[in-house]
Design a protein around this motif. Structure first.
Motif, PDB file in Angstrom:
ATOM      1  N   GLY A   1      -0.334  16.389  -1.194  1.00  0.00           N
ATOM      2  CA  GLY A   1      -1.445  16.037  -0.318  1.00  0.00           C
ATOM      3  C   GLY A   1      -1.293  14.618   0.214  1.00  0.00           C
ATOM      4  O   GLY A   1      -0.665  13.768  -0.421  1.00  0.00           O
ATOM      5  N   TYR A   2      -1.867  14.359   1.367  1.00  0.00           N
ATOM      6  CA  TYR A   2      -1.747  13.037   1.987  1.00  0.00           C
ATOM      7  C   TYR A   2      -3.130  12.483   2.326  1.00  0.00           C
ATOM      8  O   TYR A   2      -4.140  13.178   2.234  1.00  0.00           O
ATOM      9  CB  TYR A   2      -0.902  13.108   3.262  1.00  0.00           C
ATOM     10  CG  TYR A   2      -1.417  14.082   4.297  1.00  0.00           C
ATOM     11  CD1 TYR A   2      -2.439  13.728   5.178  1.00  0.00           C
ATOM     12  CD2 TYR A   2      -0.896  15.369   4.402  1.00  0.00           C
ATOM     13  CE1 TYR A   2      -2.925  14.625   6.121  1.00  0.00           C
ATOM     14  CE2 TYR A   2      -1.365  16.276   5.334  1.00  0.00           C
ATOM     15  CZ  TYR A   2      -2.381  15.891   6.194  1.00  0.00           C
ATOM     16  OH  TYR A   2      -2.861  16.784   7.118  1.00  0.00           O
ATOM     17  N   GLY A   3      -3.160  11.217   2.722  1.00  0.00           N
ATOM     18  CA  GLY A   3      -4.389  10.621   3.229  1.00  0.00           C
ATOM     19  C   GLY A   3      -5.323  10.067   2.180  1.00  0.00           C
ATOM     20  O   GLY A   3      -6.468   9.733   2.494  1.00  0.00           O
ATOM     21  N   TYR A   4      -4.860   9.945   0.950  1.00  0.00           N
ATOM     22  CA  TYR A   4      -5.743   9.402  -0.089  1.00  0.00           C
ATOM     23  C   TYR A   4      -5.580   7.891  -0.143  1.00  0.00           C
ATOM     24  O   TYR A   4      -4.491   7.375  -0.419  1.00  0.00           O
ATOM     25  CB  TYR A   4      -5.417  10.032  -1.441  1.00  0.00           C
ATOM     26  CG  TYR A   4      -6.406   9.679  -2.526  1.00  0.00           C
ATOM     27  CD1 TYR A   4      -7.774   9.909  -2.345  1.00  0.00           C
ATOM     28  CD2 TYR A   4      -5.987   9.106  -3.718  1.00  0.00           C
ATOM     29  CE1 TYR A   4      -8.692   9.596  -3.334  1.00  0.00           C
ATOM     30  CE2 TYR A   4      -6.899   8.785  -4.712  1.00  0.00           C
ATOM     31  CZ  TYR A   4      -8.246   9.040  -4.510  1.00  0.00           C
ATOM     32  OH  TYR A   4      -9.153   8.713  -5.493  1.00  0.00           O
ATOM     33  N   ALA A   5      -6.662   7.159   0.111  1.00  0.00           N
ATOM     34  CA  ALA A   5      -6.609   5.714   0.322  1.00  0.00           C
ATOM     35  C   ALA A   5      -6.106   4.940  -0.893  1.00  0.00           C
ATOM     36  O   ALA A   5      -5.499   3.873  -0.752  1.00  0.00           O
ATOM     37  CB  ALA A   5      -7.998   5.201   0.718  1.00  0.00           C
ATOM     38  N   ARG A   6      -6.335   5.460  -2.098  1.00  0.00           N
ATOM     39  CA  ARG A   6      -5.979   4.705  -3.295  1.00  0.00           C
ATOM     40  C   ARG A   6      -4.505   4.825  -3.671  1.00  0.00           C
ATOM     41  O   ARG A   6      -4.058   4.244  -4.658  1.00  0.00           O
ATOM     42  CB  ARG A   6      -6.862   5.146  -4.460  1.00  0.00           C
ATOM     43  CG  ARG A   6      -8.313   4.702  -4.283  1.00  0.00           C
ATOM     44  CD  ARG A   6      -9.217   5.284  -5.349  1.00  0.00           C
ATOM     45  NE  ARG A   6      -8.859   4.833  -6.691  1.00  0.00           N
ATOM     46  CZ  ARG A   6      -9.487   5.226  -7.799  1.00  0.00           C
ATOM     47  NH1 ARG A   6     -10.494   6.079  -7.708  1.00  0.00           N
ATOM     48  NH2 ARG A   6      -9.109   4.784  -8.977  1.00  0.00           N
TER      49      ARG A   6
END
Length: 203
Positions: free
Chosen positions: A78-83
């Motif tokens: 998965g992508y787009g996780y800010a942390r």
């Protein structure tokens, strides 16, 4: 598609770990919170085959699930996780590009988006990337039970416009919670098998 068997074969981070057979592969990719693991479990009729993490962005491997001993469903990170750190994102990007650019077994890449929201900048970039490598004929719109049928049609039209999808590409709304859209998604995947003249048993 009748799912008789489904098992995880390996969680890979490099080509040397990919399955060595030549079975065709259908990959799935999407934002960390889009419901990818739930979608995989739902379409395979399993409860916990793909782990649903409470920590978005945790999956950092390419997971290969063998289906009916005839093809693989491939779960991309998965992508787009800010942390997630910049170095982790860079490593993820390299892993993804290596798989997309150099995997001859790959037949199609399904992008998952949340039907309730506009595709994000990351979604748009990923779809451009997918199309660059010759895929992107199927987009899966998750969480369809959260909005009305009328809203679904508006959202599908919006997704097509935002992603600049080709006229022959398909948006398939699906709900893991309500078990909606499963047959439609399998029919879209089966069409890819047929168009690519693959010896997959379709029941």
């Amino acid at each position: 598609m009748k799912i008789k068997t489904s098992d995880i074969v390996i969680s890979a981070v490099a080509p040397a770990q990919y399955p060595e057979d030549e079975l065709p592969e259908i990959a799935m990719v999407g934002r960390s919170n889009v419901g990818k693991s739930s979608t995989i479990n739902t379409i395979l009729g399993r409860r916990n085959l793909a782990r649903v993490s409470q920590n978005p962005g945790k999956t950092r491997t390419i997971n290969f699930y063998i289906i009916n001993k005839e093809f693989y469903l491939v779960d991309l990170p998965g992508y787009g996780y800010a942390r997630v750190s910049k170095s982790e994102r860079a490593s993820w990007g390299k892993m993804m590009e290596t798989y997309l650019a150099g995997r001859p077994n790959l037949q199609e890449v399904l992008l998952l988006v949340d039907i309730r929201h506009d595709p994000t900048a990351d979604d748009k970039l990923m779809y451009e990337w997918i199309r660059h490598y010759g895929y992107g004929r199927i987009v899966v719109a998750t969480k369809s039970d959260k909005i009305s049928k009328n809203q679904q049609q508006k959202s599908i039209k919006n997704i097509r416009q935002k992603l600049q999808m080709a006229s022959d590409a398909k948006v398939v709304p699906i709900s893991s919670l309500k078990k909606l859209g499963i047959d439609d998604l399998w029919k879209a995947i089966e069409k890819q098998f047929e168009e690519n003249d693959l010896p997959i048993t379709i029941e």
